[in-house]
Design a protein around this motif. Structure first.
Motif, PDB file in Angstrom:
ATOM      1  N   CYS A   1       4.386   5.341  -6.968  1.00 48.12           N
ATOM      2  CA  CYS A   1       2.963   5.006  -6.947  1.00 48.12           C
ATOM      3  C   CYS A   1       2.328   5.440  -8.268  1.00 48.12           C
ATOM      4  CB  CYS A   1       2.283   5.713  -5.781  1.00 48.12           C
ATOM      5  SG  CYS A   1       0.495   5.483  -5.727  1.00 48.12           S
ATOM      6  N   PRO A   2       1.639   4.540  -8.980  1.00 48.45           N
ATOM      7  CA  PRO A   2       1.017   4.934 -10.244  1.00 48.45           C
ATOM      8  C   PRO A   2      -0.165   5.880 -10.041  1.00 48.45           C
ATOM      9  CG  PRO A   2       0.480   2.661  -9.712  1.00 48.45           C
ATOM     10  CD  PRO A   2       1.450   3.133  -8.682  1.00 48.45           C
ATOM     11  N   SER A   3      -0.709   5.934  -8.857  1.00 48.76           N
ATOM     12  CA  SER A   3      -1.872   6.775  -8.593  1.00 48.76           C
ATOM     13  C   SER A   3      -1.478   8.219  -8.275  1.00 48.76           C
ATOM     14  CB  SER A   3      -2.666   6.190  -7.433  1.00 48.76           C
ATOM     15  OG  SER A   3      -3.796   6.970  -7.153  1.00 48.76           O
ATOM     16  N   CYS A   4      -0.518   8.398  -7.361  1.00 48.71           N
ATOM     17  CA  CYS A   4      -0.160   9.763  -6.945  1.00 48.71           C
ATOM     18  C   CYS A   4       1.258  10.170  -7.348  1.00 48.71           C
ATOM     19  CB  CYS A   4      -0.330   9.919  -5.441  1.00 48.71           C
ATOM     20  SG  CYS A   4       0.804   8.946  -4.438  1.00 48.71           S
ATOM     21  N   GLY A   5       2.091   9.219  -7.759  1.00 50.29           N
ATOM     22  CA  GLY A   5       3.452   9.540  -8.208  1.00 50.29           C
ATOM     23  C   GLY A   5       4.477   9.641  -7.091  1.00 50.29           C
ATOM     24  N   THR A   6       4.096   9.333  -5.877  1.00 46.41           N
ATOM     25  CA  THR A   6       5.027   9.393  -4.753  1.00 46.41           C
ATOM     26  C   THR A   6       6.070   8.283  -4.872  1.00 46.41           C
ATOM     27  OG1 THR A   6       3.275  10.248  -3.326  1.00 46.41           O
ATOM     28  CG2 THR A   6       5.216   9.319  -2.233  1.00 46.41           C
ATOM     29  N   ALA A   7       7.333   8.624  -4.579  1.00 51.40           N
ATOM     30  CA  ALA A   7       8.396   7.624  -4.598  1.00 51.40           C
ATOM     31  C   ALA A   7       8.194   6.660  -3.439  1.00 51.40           C
ATOM     32  CB  ALA A   7       9.752   8.292  -4.496  1.00 51.40           C
ATOM     33  N   LEU A   8       8.348   5.377  -3.712  1.00 48.50           N
ATOM     34  CA  LEU A   8       8.155   4.349  -2.692  1.00 48.50           C
ATOM     35  C   LEU A   8       9.505   3.933  -2.125  1.00 48.50           C
ATOM     36  CD1 LEU A   8       5.560   2.180  -4.618  1.00 48.50           C
ATOM     37  CD2 LEU A   8       5.093   3.836  -2.813  1.00 48.50           C
ATOM     38  N   ALA A   9       9.542   3.718  -0.830  1.00 43.79           N
ATOM     39  CA  ALA A   9      10.773   3.277  -0.168  1.00 43.79           C
ATOM     40  C   ALA A   9      11.038   1.820  -0.528  1.00 43.79           C
ATOM     41  CB  ALA A   9      10.643   3.425   1.333  1.00 43.79           C
ATOM     42  N   ALA A  10      12.296   1.518  -0.771  1.00 38.36           N
ATOM     43  CA  ALA A  10      12.681   0.138  -1.079  1.00 38.36           C
ATOM     44  C   ALA A  10      12.611  -0.689   0.198  1.00 38.36           C
ATOM     45  CB  ALA A  10      14.081   0.099  -1.658  1.00 38.36           C
ATOM     46  N   LYS A  11      12.206  -1.932   0.068  1.00 33.31           N
ATOM     47  CA  LYS A  11      12.154  -2.818   1.222  1.00 33.31           C
ATOM     48  C   LYS A  11      13.572  -3.168   1.645  1.00 33.31           C
ATOM     49  CE  LYS A  11       7.741  -5.123   0.712  1.00 33.31           C
ATOM     50  NZ  LYS A  11       7.081  -6.421   0.632  1.00 33.31           N
ATOM     51  N   MET A  12      13.790  -3.196   2.953  1.00 31.08           N
ATOM     52  CA  MET A  12      15.094  -3.563   3.480  1.00 31.08           C
ATOM     53  C   MET A  12      15.206  -5.085   3.470  1.00 31.08           C
ATOM     54  SD  MET A  12      16.722  -2.564   7.092  1.00 31.08           S
ATOM     55  CE  MET A  12      18.419  -2.136   7.090  1.00 31.08           C
TER      56      MET A  12
ATOM     57  N   GLU B   1       0.830  -1.197   0.000  1.00 31.49           N
ATOM     58  CA  GLU B   1       0.000   0.000   0.000  1.00 31.49           C
ATOM     59  C   GLU B   1       0.867   1.249   0.000  1.00 31.49           C
ATOM     60  OE1 GLU B   1      -2.873   1.837   3.289  1.00 31.49           O
ATOM     61  OE2 GLU B   1      -3.525  -0.138   2.564  1.00 31.49           O
ATOM     62  N   CYS B   2       0.483   2.216  -0.817  1.00 31.69           N
ATOM     63  CA  CYS B   2       1.170   3.508  -0.850  1.00 31.69           C
ATOM     64  C   CYS B   2       0.860   4.245   0.449  1.00 31.69           C
ATOM     65  CB  CYS B   2       0.698   4.327  -2.053  1.00 31.69           C
ATOM     66  SG  CYS B   2       1.385   6.006  -2.092  1.00 31.69           S
ATOM     67  N   LYS B   3       1.896   4.759   1.106  1.00 27.00           N
ATOM     68  CA  LYS B   3       1.691   5.458   2.369  1.00 27.00           C
ATOM     69  C   LYS B   3       1.072   6.838   2.165  1.00 27.00           C
ATOM     70  CE  LYS B   3       5.260   3.042   4.895  1.00 27.00           C
ATOM     71  NZ  LYS B   3       6.500   3.136   5.664  1.00 27.00           N
ATOM     72  N   ALA B   4       1.221   7.402   0.978  1.00 25.88           N
ATOM     73  CA  ALA B   4       0.690   8.742   0.728  1.00 25.88           C
ATOM     74  C   ALA B   4      -0.806   8.721   0.417  1.00 25.88           C
ATOM     75  CB  ALA B   4       1.455   9.392  -0.415  1.00 25.88           C
ATOM     76  N   CYS B   5      -1.223   7.815  -0.498  1.00 27.24           N
ATOM     77  CA  CYS B   5      -2.621   7.847  -0.936  1.00 27.24           C
ATOM     78  C   CYS B   5      -3.400   6.579  -0.600  1.00 27.24           C
ATOM     79  CB  CYS B   5      -2.694   8.100  -2.443  1.00 27.24           C
ATOM     80  SG  CYS B   5      -2.079   6.747  -3.460  1.00 27.24           S
ATOM     81  N   GLY B   6      -2.710   5.508  -0.198  1.00 25.69           N
ATOM     82  CA  GLY B   6      -3.390   4.282   0.184  1.00 25.69           C
ATOM     83  C   GLY B   6      -3.693   3.343  -0.970  1.00 25.69           C
ATOM     84  N   ALA B   7      -3.234   3.659  -2.172  1.00 27.23           N
ATOM     85  CA  ALA B   7      -3.488   2.807  -3.334  1.00 27.23           C
ATOM     86  C   ALA B   7      -2.622   1.554  -3.268  1.00 27.23           C
ATOM     87  CB  ALA B   7      -3.179   3.575  -4.620  1.00 27.23           C
ATOM     88  N   GLN B   8      -3.099   0.465  -3.858  1.00 27.74           N
ATOM     89  CA  GLN B   8      -2.336  -0.776  -3.922  1.00 27.74           C
ATOM     90  C   GLN B   8      -1.282  -0.648  -5.026  1.00 27.74           C
ATOM     91  OE1 GLN B   8      -2.529  -3.523  -1.902  1.00 27.74           O
ATOM     92  NE2 GLN B   8      -3.888  -2.228  -0.687  1.00 27.74           N
ATOM     93  N   VAL B   9      -0.053  -1.007  -4.702  1.00 24.17           N
ATOM     94  CA  VAL B   9       1.077  -0.869  -5.620  1.00 24.17           C
ATOM     95  C   VAL B   9       1.809  -2.201  -5.670  1.00 24.17           C
ATOM     96  CG1 VAL B   9       3.188   0.439  -6.106  1.00 24.17           C
ATOM     97  CG2 VAL B   9       1.299   1.541  -4.917  1.00 24.17           C
ATOM     98  N   THR B  10       2.302  -2.584  -6.850  1.00 24.68           N
ATOM     99  CA  THR B  10       3.042  -3.841  -6.964  1.00 24.68           C
ATOM    100  C   THR B  10       4.399  -3.713  -6.277  1.00 24.68           C
ATOM    101  OG1 THR B  10       4.059  -3.226  -9.060  1.00 24.68           O
ATOM    102  CG2 THR B  10       1.935  -4.371  -9.179  1.00 24.68           C
ATOM    103  N   ASP B  11       5.006  -4.849  -5.946  1.00 28.08           N
ATOM    104  CA  ASP B  11       6.303  -4.856  -5.271  1.00 28.08           C
ATOM    105  C   ASP B  11       7.426  -4.316  -6.150  1.00 28.08           C
ATOM    106  OD1 ASP B  11       5.322  -5.846  -2.910  1.00 28.08           O
ATOM    107  OD2 ASP B  11       5.729  -7.937  -3.418  1.00 28.08           O
ATOM    108  N   GLN B  12       7.305  -4.433  -7.455  1.00 32.45           N
ATOM    109  CA  GLN B  12       8.358  -3.990  -8.369  1.00 32.45           C
ATOM    110  C   GLN B  12       8.321  -2.485  -8.624  1.00 32.45           C
ATOM    111  OE1 GLN B  12       6.252  -6.603  -9.212  1.00 32.45           O
ATOM    112  NE2 GLN B  12       7.669  -8.215  -8.629  1.00 32.45           N
TER     113      GLN B  12
END
Length: 71
Positions: A19-30, A4-15
């Motif tokens: 975010c395709p919905s809001c364009g926010t950069a997603l943090a890479a998983k550690m 889930e995108c932390k900014a807008c709550g949209a579902q985003v793939t792991d790759q």
């Protein structure tokens, strides 16, 4: 799997990196393996220092002096 995108709550793939919905950069998983390896190295270094202190505390008894008559 998706996350889930932390900014807008949209579902985003792991790759995805954004975010395709809001364009926010997603943090890479550690990844767990590098963290576990680092912690293991830290534990081993601490353990080696603890063992080194214990080895140094052993008292060495000097040998009894021999007299010239015993030689």
């Amino acid at each position: 799997m998706s996350r889930e995108c932390k900014a807008c709550g949209a579902q985003v793939t792991d790759q995805a990196t954004t975010c395709p919905s809001c364009g926010t950069a997603l943090a890479a998983k550690m990844k767990l393996l590098p963290l576990a390896a680092f912690m293991l190295i830290v534990i081993l270094v601490i353990q080696s220092y603890i063992n080194k202190d214990e080895d140094g505390s052993v008292a060495v008894e000097p040998a009894a002096p021999t007299s010239s008559a015993e030689q």
